[in-house]
Design a protein around this motif. Sequence first.
Motif, PDB file in Angstrom:
ATOM      1  N   TRP A  39      37.244  65.053  26.989  1.00 22.89           N
ATOM      2  CA  TRP A  39      38.494  64.442  26.738  1.00 22.89           C
ATOM      3  C   TRP A  39      38.675  64.283  25.436  1.00 22.89           C
ATOM      4  O   TRP A  39      37.816  63.720  24.547  1.00 22.89           O
ATOM      5  CB  TRP A  39      38.438  63.212  27.774  1.00 22.89           C
ATOM      6  CG  TRP A  39      37.761  62.019  27.218  1.00 22.89           C
ATOM      7  CD1 TRP A  39      36.372  61.720  27.628  1.00 22.89           C
ATOM      8  CD2 TRP A  39      38.181  61.125  26.404  1.00 22.89           C
ATOM      9  NE1 TRP A  39      36.274  60.659  26.979  1.00 22.89           N
ATOM     10  CE2 TRP A  39      37.210  60.168  26.127  1.00 22.89           C
ATOM     11  CE3 TRP A  39      39.330  60.712  25.759  1.00 22.89           C
ATOM     12  CZ2 TRP A  39      36.984  59.117  25.423  1.00 22.89           C
ATOM     13  CZ3 TRP A  39      39.534  59.651  24.891  1.00 22.89           C
ATOM     14  CH2 TRP A  39      38.252  58.722  24.793  1.00 22.89           C
ATOM     15  N   THR A  83      39.084  64.520  31.384  1.00 21.60           N
ATOM     16  CA  THR A  83      39.666  63.447  32.305  1.00 21.60           C
ATOM     17  C   THR A  83      38.578  62.187  31.581  1.00 21.60           C
ATOM     18  O   THR A  83      37.541  62.379  31.087  1.00 21.60           O
ATOM     19  CB  THR A  83      38.993  63.372  33.635  1.00 21.60           C
ATOM     20  OG1 THR A  83      39.639  64.808  34.156  1.00 21.60           O
ATOM     21  CG2 THR A  83      39.244  62.372  34.520  1.00 21.60           C
ATOM     22  N   VAL A  84      39.278  61.117  31.466  1.00 21.25           N
ATOM     23  CA  VAL A  84      38.996  59.861  30.989  1.00 21.25           C
ATOM     24  C   VAL A  84      38.937  58.797  31.988  1.00 21.25           C
ATOM     25  O   VAL A  84      39.690  58.582  32.666  1.00 21.25           O
ATOM     26  CB  VAL A  84      39.448  59.425  29.605  1.00 21.25           C
ATOM     27  CG1 VAL A  84      40.864  59.056  29.692  1.00 21.25           C
ATOM     28  CG2 VAL A  84      38.773  58.272  28.888  1.00 21.25           C
ATOM     29  N   ARG A  85      37.582  58.102  31.975  1.00 19.15           N
ATOM     30  CA  ARG A  85      37.459  56.908  33.010  1.00 19.15           C
ATOM     31  C   ARG A  85      36.873  55.656  32.120  1.00 19.15           C
ATOM     32  O   ARG A  85      36.311  55.763  30.994  1.00 19.15           O
ATOM     33  CB  ARG A  85      36.564  57.378  33.887  1.00 19.15           C
ATOM     34  CG  ARG A  85      36.873  58.531  34.913  1.00 19.15           C
ATOM     35  CD  ARG A  85      35.815  58.963  35.784  1.00 19.15           C
ATOM     36  NE  ARG A  85      36.022  60.158  36.781  1.00 19.15           N
ATOM     37  CZ  ARG A  85      36.173  61.331  36.220  1.00 19.15           C
ATOM     38  NH1 ARG A  85      35.493  61.640  35.192  1.00 19.15           N
ATOM     39  NH2 ARG A  85      36.268  62.185  37.183  1.00 19.15           N
ATOM     40  N   PRO A  86      37.363  54.424  32.659  1.00 20.90           N
ATOM     41  CA  PRO A  86      36.655  53.238  32.314  1.00 20.90           C
ATOM     42  C   PRO A  86      35.161  53.616  32.229  1.00 20.90           C
ATOM     43  O   PRO A  86      34.417  53.940  33.157  1.00 20.90           O
ATOM     44  CB  PRO A  86      36.906  52.253  33.174  1.00 20.90           C
ATOM     45  CG  PRO A  86      38.170  52.818  33.812  1.00 20.90           C
ATOM     46  CD  PRO A  86      38.110  54.188  33.958  1.00 20.90           C
ATOM     47  N   ASP A 106      33.463  55.327  29.856  1.00 20.05           N
ATOM     48  CA  ASP A 106      33.402  56.513  29.171  1.00 20.05           C
ATOM     49  C   ASP A 106      33.112  56.269  27.711  1.00 20.05           C
ATOM     50  O   ASP A 106      33.813  55.347  26.932  1.00 20.05           O
ATOM     51  CB  ASP A 106      34.300  57.481  29.267  1.00 20.05           C
ATOM     52  CG  ASP A 106      34.511  58.425  30.407  1.00 20.05           C
ATOM     53  OD1 ASP A 106      33.458  58.186  31.321  1.00 20.05           O
ATOM     54  OD2 ASP A 106      35.243  59.083  30.748  1.00 20.05           O
ATOM     55  N   GLN A 108      39.342  49.908  29.970  1.00 19.44           N
ATOM     56  CA  GLN A 108      40.538  50.236  30.997  1.00 19.44           C
ATOM     57  C   GLN A 108      41.224  51.604  30.688  1.00 19.44           C
ATOM     58  O   GLN A 108      41.654  51.621  29.450  1.00 19.44           O
ATOM     59  CB  GLN A 108      41.512  49.063  30.953  1.00 19.44           C
ATOM     60  CG  GLN A 108      41.126  47.978  31.797  1.00 19.44           C
ATOM     61  CD  GLN A 108      42.178  46.887  31.871  1.00 19.44           C
ATOM     62  OE1 GLN A 108      42.707  46.535  30.816  1.00 19.44           O
ATOM     63  NE2 GLN A 108      42.673  46.523  33.019  1.00 19.44           N
ATOM     64  N   VAL A 109      41.822  52.030  31.624  1.00 19.06           N
ATOM     65  CA  VAL A 109      42.707  53.430  31.362  1.00 19.06           C
ATOM     66  C   VAL A 109      43.968  52.723  32.113  1.00 19.06           C
ATOM     67  O   VAL A 109      43.964  52.418  33.332  1.00 19.06           O
ATOM     68  CB  VAL A 109      42.140  54.575  32.140  1.00 19.06           C
ATOM     69  CG1 VAL A 109      43.169  55.634  32.060  1.00 19.06           C
ATOM     70  CG2 VAL A 109      40.790  55.000  31.574  1.00 19.06           C
ATOM     71  N   LEU A 149      44.168  52.455  35.680  1.00 21.79           N
ATOM     72  CA  LEU A 149      43.896  53.635  36.655  1.00 21.79           C
ATOM     73  C   LEU A 149      42.388  53.859  36.688  1.00 21.79           C
ATOM     74  O   LEU A 149      41.703  53.474  35.846  1.00 21.79           O
ATOM     75  CB  LEU A 149      44.564  54.820  35.850  1.00 21.79           C
ATOM     76  CG  LEU A 149      46.099  54.944  35.807  1.00 21.79           C
ATOM     77  CD1 LEU A 149      46.536  56.118  34.871  1.00 21.79           C
ATOM     78  CD2 LEU A 149      46.461  55.443  37.117  1.00 21.79           C
ATOM     79  N   ALA A 150      41.991  54.646  37.782  1.00 18.75           N
ATOM     80  CA  ALA A 150      40.752  54.990  38.028  1.00 18.75           C
ATOM     81  C   ALA A 150      39.926  56.070  37.044  1.00 18.75           C
ATOM     82  O   ALA A 150      38.918  56.012  36.556  1.00 18.75           O
ATOM     83  CB  ALA A 150      40.452  55.292  39.410  1.00 18.75           C
ATOM     84  N   ALA A 151      41.112  56.937  36.736  1.00 16.18           N
ATOM     85  CA  ALA A 151      40.904  57.832  35.595  1.00 16.18           C
ATOM     86  C   ALA A 151      42.147  58.300  35.065  1.00 16.18           C
ATOM     87  O   ALA A 151      43.090  58.326  35.657  1.00 16.18           O
ATOM     88  CB  ALA A 151      40.259  58.979  36.132  1.00 16.18           C
ATOM     89  N   ASP A 195      44.102  62.036  33.545  1.00 15.95           N
ATOM     90  CA  ASP A 195      43.642  63.436  33.365  1.00 15.95           C
ATOM     91  C   ASP A 195      44.614  64.352  32.507  1.00 15.95           C
ATOM     92  O   ASP A 195      45.565  63.715  32.003  1.00 15.95           O
ATOM     93  CB  ASP A 195      44.071  64.091  34.850  1.00 15.95           C
ATOM     94  CG  ASP A 195      43.286  63.580  35.926  1.00 15.95           C
ATOM     95  OD1 ASP A 195      41.993  63.384  35.868  1.00 15.95           O
ATOM     96  OD2 ASP A 195      43.697  63.232  37.184  1.00 15.95           O
TER      97      ASP A 195
END
Length: 430
Positions: free
Chosen positions: A237, A266-269, A271, A286-287, A295-297, A299
């Motif tokens: 990402w 894809t970035v997630r909390p 990362d 956080q995203v 958001l959970a992720a 894109d």
Amino acid sequence: MNDTITPQRAAARHAALRFLTAGSVDDGKSTLIGRLLYDSRALLTDQVEALRRHSRGSGALDLSLLTDGLEAEREQGITIDVAYRYFATPRRKFIIADAPGHEQYTRNMVTAAAGSHAAVVLVDVTKLDLSRRPVTLLPQTRRHALLAHRLGVPHLVFAVNKIDAVPDAGAAYAAVRQALEAFARRAGLEPAGIVPVSALRGDNVTAPLDADWYDGPPLLALLESLPVLQPDGDAPWRLPVQWVARGGDGTGHQPRICWGRLATGTVRPGDAVAVFPSGETARVAQVLHHAGQPLAAGDAGQSVGLVLDRAIDVSRGDWLAAPGALEGRRRFAATLAWLDPEPALVGRRYWLRHGHRWVQGRLVAIEHRLDIDTLEPVEAQHLGVNDLGRVVVETAEPLPLTAFSGSTEGGALIVVDPATHRTSGALLVD
């Protein structure tokens, strides 16, 4: 062969299609767009009535007036600025950019090509010498097709227009198609279709053509079928920071939020994060959705805000990415589309914009210029207006460059003249 319809393939098939129309002057670009809007019932009643009043009993609606909005355009009968129009069919939504055909306004065509999923290049069959074989295409037709191809427009469609105005339409279409296919082979591009149309009468625009010499789809059906290429979700990402703001959670805590559109991955909390160019590291706490919800992720292609787990210096123009995903370069080769009347000269310094960062750059070398007639590289000491060439550039600061073919975000730069502040060119990283 696997024919499974994945969510990604379904999204590509039904996503809104952004396309531009291009070609030489008076090829019928604005009329074609007007025909698409009129036949798809995308016009309001007062717009149709205004067209009828303008026709003054001639019986033929001047559909080009729907896009030629500037007074100078209406007076001169040409398109100067890029006009955007929107319409939808039961199968998908469309965003159309009507690009100028005159060579003087090629820079506006480049603007329209940025971010387009497809280009419809019109070929006016009445302007070609059909008595000669092979048929010679107009220079602006070749130039616009090459520009669209080099600027990374995924799908190129040739629309052979005014097919109703030649005596033997079938033979004329076959000859022009042969010339277009030969040009495409030499240019290294693969057209998504070569479609005969009459924008004025509406032949083969939305309804199939009733002719024994053509059995392909009408133009609209072809556009409805083109897939929209999605950003690379499998790559590490990367996010160019557009702006940094303060958020609030109602408790007085105001974390800094780094906003931007995710270029790849894809970035997630949780990362890990590396900041370019500072090299500092953190983790994603956080995203956030653009409306502020967690958001959970996030894109690729989505606009998101990232809250980091610790306070570090991040500004507009920086990049956030997975560790190891970005590598800075100060010297690179690129294709340069030159749009300025003042020529591009070796040794000159320019302002370059990459993502949201401005840096100074210098033109180190011009390796060659592309001859649009022969499609061969030729030696050049400078690049003139509307020329395409391969150049070497050096920047004052390292940039996280990627190949343009893989990322328009990381592989494209705008060139600005520091004296005139004109947008002088577009660089596409090799």
